[in-house]
Motif scaffolding. Structure first.
Motif, mmCIF file in Angstrom:
data_model
loop_
_atom_site.group_PDB
_atom_site.id
_atom_site.type_symbol
_atom_site.label_atom_id
_atom_site.label_comp_id
_atom_site.label_asym_id
_atom_site.label_seq_id
_atom_site.Cartn_x
_atom_site.Cartn_y
_atom_site.Cartn_z
ATOM 1 N N SER A 334 -1.937 -10.417 -7.951
ATOM 2 C CA SER A 334 -2.480 -10.513 -6.667
ATOM 3 C C SER A 334 -2.052 -9.466 -5.886
ATOM 4 O O SER A 334 -2.766 -9.234 -4.768
ATOM 5 N N ALA A 335 -1.208 -8.555 -6.453
ATOM 6 C CA ALA A 335 -0.727 -7.241 -5.763
ATOM 7 C C ALA A 335 -1.936 -6.266 -5.398
ATOM 8 O O ALA A 335 -2.290 -5.566 -4.442
ATOM 9 N N SER A 336 -2.944 -6.028 -6.636
ATOM 10 C CA SER A 336 -4.107 -5.364 -6.549
ATOM 11 C C SER A 336 -4.992 -5.930 -5.300
ATOM 12 O O SER A 336 -5.663 -4.938 -4.628
ATOM 13 N N LYS A 337 -5.086 -6.947 -4.973
ATOM 14 C CA LYS A 337 -6.042 -7.621 -4.077
ATOM 15 C C LYS A 337 -5.151 -7.337 -2.564
ATOM 16 O O LYS A 337 -5.738 -7.091 -1.601
ATOM 17 N N LEU A 338 -3.947 -7.305 -2.578
ATOM 18 C CA LEU A 338 -3.056 -7.329 -1.421
ATOM 19 C C LEU A 338 -3.367 -5.636 -0.995
ATOM 20 O O LEU A 338 -2.922 -5.427 0.442
ATOM 21 N N THR A 339 -3.353 -4.860 -1.781
ATOM 22 C CA THR A 339 -3.816 -3.397 -1.354
ATOM 23 C C THR A 339 -4.911 -3.098 -0.651
ATOM 24 O O THR A 339 -4.981 -2.151 0.014
ATOM 25 N N ARG A 340 -5.690 -4.186 -0.563
ATOM 26 C CA ARG A 340 -6.867 -4.121 0.529
ATOM 27 C C ARG A 340 -6.349 -4.149 2.001
ATOM 28 O O ARG A 340 -7.027 -3.826 2.971
ATOM 29 N N TYR A 341 -5.186 -4.857 2.093
ATOM 30 C CA TYR A 341 -4.731 -5.042 3.450
ATOM 31 C C TYR A 341 -3.481 -4.277 3.658
ATOM 32 O O TYR A 341 -3.035 -4.045 4.895
ATOM 33 N N ASN A 345 3.012 1.518 -0.741
ATOM 34 C CA ASN A 345 4.457 1.510 -0.359
ATOM 35 C C ASN A 345 5.262 0.443 0.656
ATOM 36 O O ASN A 345 6.237 0.047 0.512
ATOM 37 N N HIS A 346 4.053 -0.149 1.387
ATOM 38 C CA HIS A 346 4.469 -1.172 2.290
ATOM 39 C C HIS A 346 4.888 -2.524 1.325
ATOM 40 O O HIS A 346 5.722 -3.408 1.542
ATOM 41 N N LEU A 347 4.006 -2.683 0.166
ATOM 42 C CA LEU A 347 4.285 -3.706 -0.799
ATOM 43 C C LEU A 347 5.594 -3.578 -1.473
ATOM 44 O O LEU A 347 6.305 -4.527 -1.718
ATOM 45 N N VAL A 348 5.771 -2.206 -1.822
ATOM 46 C CA VAL A 348 7.046 -2.165 -2.609
ATOM 47 C C VAL A 348 8.258 -2.564 -1.536
ATOM 48 O O VAL A 348 9.181 -3.143 -2.025
ATOM 49 N N SER A 349 8.317 -2.189 -0.137
ATOM 50 C CA SER A 349 9.364 -2.623 0.597
ATOM 51 C C SER A 349 9.349 -4.103 0.665
ATOM 52 O O SER A 349 10.303 -4.696 0.796
ATOM 53 N N ILE A 350 8.190 -4.647 0.894
ATOM 54 C CA ILE A 350 8.292 -6.117 0.864
ATOM 55 C C ILE A 350 8.658 -6.756 -0.381
ATOM 56 O O ILE A 350 9.604 -7.601 -0.304
ATOM 57 N N GLY A 351 8.492 -6.296 -1.422
ATOM 58 C CA GLY A 351 8.889 -6.585 -2.893
ATOM 59 C C GLY A 351 10.673 -6.564 -2.941
ATOM 60 O O GLY A 351 10.908 -7.420 -3.300
#
Length: 523
Positions: A334-341, A345-351
């Motif tokens: 689902s990460a590729s879909k989350l990159t729309r929003y 780098n923000h997803l990395v921090s959340i991870g």
């Protein structure tokens, strides 16, 4: 670029197969350690060292494997590694003793993987572009993460119902599939001759990495640097290990400045260290090292604790650990879909934040260690998998997308080196933290549970036998002796909690680094 866009997914499939077996190799024997001890007539310490040496060999030679792409081409480097890897799987599957397993698995497979691993990233990055590259990099990162996570389950199933040897047999079949499908791979241009290889640089890098990890492995055998004089540290034994680590670091620093000097003089360097000037790349690979360290450490320590505390078989242990790959698979896809929003780098921090929550969840369940069951570990493992699934695909995308095509070989080599060094160190470091915490807990609890150990001399003489009893508990003896049960459960829980707190601290460092990562312009 038009050729890249027309490329189908066959290349991605071939590369994913190679990453699957490499990732699998790093964890699928973790649940079979006690079986290996019995079948190969060896010790647990030897098995732990064999596991660590696999990633050690990869770490030492992965930069060489990356440079070989410039000498003989990416495809040929990749296939050479696959053939060597296949030979290693056959030797490992037919091992008669621990030395044969060390040769086949740790040395030969490790070297083959060192040739394949950097080529996988370079092949994907050079084959696909735009959104297809983003998906491919995320997918390969997911495959590797999931293979590492499901390794204990597959290893547990094969070990319980068949034999641990079938795991290596399965890898042999996958290698054959890779060779059959290799026609879909395209060769890269050779830009170097054998005579252009900077041998001094190759030796410096390999020696530096080797000495660092051997020094860390020395710390994996605490009996060599813990003494019987009432203190935890034997200055001589500990100093040897730390001196080796420091020596290795110095060699790597010399390697860095030597390569930079060659680049400034316009000469052929072994590695383009100027890549490290890119903040997304440098902070990204350090973050990868931290994630690899955590992943290797947790997937080593949790199976070991589960099997020794509850005497579970390999399959049950693998089923409990299945929570992590499920979380990783769900969130990485689902990460590729989350990159729309959200930005990468923000997803990395959340991870990293999610991973910290997972580790603290695992820490909290050990507060009630007396009533702890294996099922209490499932939520924390699932959340940890989710954190890895969010961070790793986006980290790989940021790192490799920050390079141009001429830097793919060197960049993938550095990335693979950080990944494998992190894995090798993680197994030792987290296990060592656990051991030291158990040691101190036993030393402080024995005089309470058994009054005779209020005499410091008697305590010093017997401390190691008690630590062994805690690390390898006899369920029958524990049920008969209430004091022994209390000592074992408390000290084991203390070890796990201290290891989890240390892990959370490392993840926090990774989170701080992620705040400074800026994603490169996406195609």
């Amino acid at each position: 670029m038009a050729d890249k866009v027309k490329t189908g997914w066959a290349v991605l499939f071939v590369v994913s197969l190679s990453l699957f077996i490499i990732g699998l190799d790093s964890t699928f024997m973790n649940v079979a350690m006690m079986y290996l001890v019995k079948d190969l007539h060896t010790t647990l310490g030897n098995v732990q060292s064999i596991i660590a040496v696999y990633t050690l060999v990869m770490g030492c030679f992965v930069l060489f494997g990356a440079k070989m792409q410039d000498v003989i081409g990416r495809k040929r480097t990749f296939l050479t590694g696959a053939i060597i890897y296949g030979i290693g799987t056959v030797i490992a599957a037919t091992s008669l003793n621990s030395s044969m397993l060390l040769l086949g698995w740790s040395v030969i497979e490790g070297f083959g993987a060192a040739l394949m691993l950097p080529a996988t990233s370079a092949i994907i990055t050079s084959t696909y572009s735009g959104p297809r590259r983003t998906f491919a990099l995320g997918f390969t990162a997911t495959v590797f993460t999931v293979s590492v996570a499901i390794g204990p389950l597959l290893g547990g199933f094969l070990t319980t119902f068949y034999s641990w040897r079938w795991g290596f047999g399965l890898e042999t079949i996958v290698v054959l599939a890779i060779l059959l499908l290799s026609r879909h791979l395209t060769e890269s241009k050779k830009v170097l001759q054998w005579s252009d290889l900077n041998i001094k640089g190759a030796l410096l890098s390999a020696a530096g990495i080797l000495i660092v990890i051997i020094g860390v492995l020395q710390l994996n055998t605490p009996y060599t640097w813990l003494n019987y004089a009432g203190t935890i540290i034997n200055p001589v034994g500990f100093a040897v290990a730390m001196a080796m680590i420091l020596t290795g670091v110095i060699l790597l620093v010399i390697f860095f400045f030597y390569q930079r000097k060659l680049i400034r003089q316009g000469k052929k360097s072994f590695m383009n260290v100027d890549i490290l000037k890119s903040r997304p790349f440098t902070f990204g690979v350090v973050s990868i090292l931290i994630m690899a360290l955590i992943q290797a450490g947790i997937f080593y320590l949790v199976p070991l604790y589960v099997q020794t505390r509850w005497q579970t078989d390999a399959l049950t242990t693998g089923l409990i650990l299945l929570a992590a790959p499920l979380g990783s698979l769900l969130f990485s896809l689902s990460a590729s879909k989350l990159t729309r929003y959200l930005k990468h780098n923000h997803l990395v921090s959340i991870g990293f934040v999610v991973s910290m929550v997972a580790i603290l969840t695992l820490y909290l369940v050990f507060l009630d260690y007396a009533n702890l069951t294996i099922y209490h570990l499932i939520p924390g493992l699932f959340i940890l998998g989710a954190g890895l699934g969010l961070a790793l695909p986006n980290l790989n995308n940021i790192i490799l997308s920050s390079l141009d095509e001429s830097q793919y070989a060197d960049g993938s080599g550095i990335l693979s080196t950080f990944n494998n060094v992190g894995s090798s160190i993680g197994t030792v470091l987290i296990g060592l933290i656990f051991f030291i915490a158990v040691y101190f807990s036993v030393a402080s609890s024995l005089p309470v549970e058994y009054p005779q150990y209020q005499d410091q001399q008697i305590l010093n003489q017997d401390i190691y036998s008690w630590v062994d009893q805690v690390l390898h508990p006899n369920i029958t003896s524990i049920e008969k002796d209430h004091n022994l049960r209390s000592l074992t459960l408390y000290s084991g829980a203390q070890g796990m909690q201290f290891a989890f707190l240390s892990t959370a601290l490392l993840l926090f460092v990774g989170f701080l680094l992620s705040l400074f990562i800026k994603p490169p312009p996406m195609e």
